[in-house]
Design a protein around this motif. Structure first.
Motif: not given
Length: 277
Positions: A157-164, A203-210
């Motif tokens: 989802a992050a890769e497809l997201a609009t910048p910002g 897990l929090a470190a593994a998933l950041a920043p998504h």
């Protein structure tokens, strides 16, 4: 000034457009159902998961057709709700649940891992390898695999997201009372739930920043399982046990926009359980 209504600002649903998966929601008096109701009230579409055969094994029994009745009740108020039935002892179930959310709603933003295998009486003297393995399979392994599948969704989802655009997801795990006190009669349950609390920072470190990842301990909660004698025996500082809505309120906040700067934390919403005398 806008008025606050049910944890939201009047006219604004903080989870509008978001999709949540809530596991372990098959009992309408349970914490999972309360979480689902609150997330729906805050505007989320929700995939409800349950596995009634586990409930049927418990002394308090299953809530007959509880999962679908909950979904029907929420949908009658206009919510986008779907149901998924899965035995989380199956290692393929976590991927199937995430796929169901994507198929039903086109995305997945929030995972609340509320499910649990509970054994009412499992002291050290009666410990068996099979019960340890089963408790870890349901409570720990399935949760880790669910988080793994969700992480892939959020990265895509992050890769497809609009910048910002804010594409940060939310994961909320549920641990149990061994955070603040021993549970010698429930060794497999306590051990498998303690593992989730211990894994939360990693897990929090593994998933950041998504995505954020946090873990909630709801403490003693009246969901219909405790006898009157147990309810009277366990005294909390505010003079009552927790209600399912108490945990749901905290989880909704963590799942919402105001919880975006909190990650890697194990948080108790237990009415001061550790302060009892």
């Amino acid at each position: 000034m806008s008025a606050a209504v049910g944890g939201t600002v009047a006219g604004v649903a903080p989870l509008s457009g978001r999709v949540a998966l809530v596991t372990g929601a098959s009992r309408r008096v349970g914490i999972g159902a309360a979480i689902a109701r609150r997330l729906v009230a805050d505007g989320a579409a929700v995939l409800l998961h349950g596995w009634e055969p586990h409930d049927a094994e418990q002394p308090w029994g299953a809530d007959a057709d509880g999962l679908r009745s909950l979904a029907s009740s929420l949908a009658s108020d206009g919510a986008r709700v779907a149901v998924a039935v899965a035995d989380l002892v199956d290692p393929a179930a976590p991927r199937a649940l995430v796929s169901s959310a994507l198929d039903e709603f086109g995305g997945l933003d929030i995972v609340v891992a509320n499910h649990a295998r509970s054994v009412p009486w499992a002291p050290l003297s009666e410990l068996t390898a099979s019960e340890i393995d089963l408790s870890y399979a349901v409570n720990t392994r399935s949760t880790l695999l669910l988080v793994k599948e969700f992480a892939a969704v959020r990265a895509a989802a992050a890769e497809l997201a609009t910048p910002g655009a804010d594409t940060t997801g939310r994961v909320v795990l549920l641990t149990s009372g061994q955070v603040h006190g021993p549970m010698p009669a429930e060794i497999p349950y306590a051990a498998s739930k303690a593992a989730l609390a211990g894994m939360t920072p990693s897990l929090a470190a593994a998933l950041a920043p998504h995505s954020t990842v946090n873990c909630v301990n709801p403490g003693p909660t009246d969901t219909g399982w405790a006898s009157d004698a147990v309810l009277d025996d366990v005294k909390l500082p505010f003079g009552r046990w927790g209600r399912p809505e108490d945990a749901a309120n905290l989880i909704a906040w963590l799942a919402g926009p105001e919880g975006g700067w909190v990650t890697g934390q194990v948080i108790s919403s237990d009415g001061g359980w550790s302060l009892r005398r």
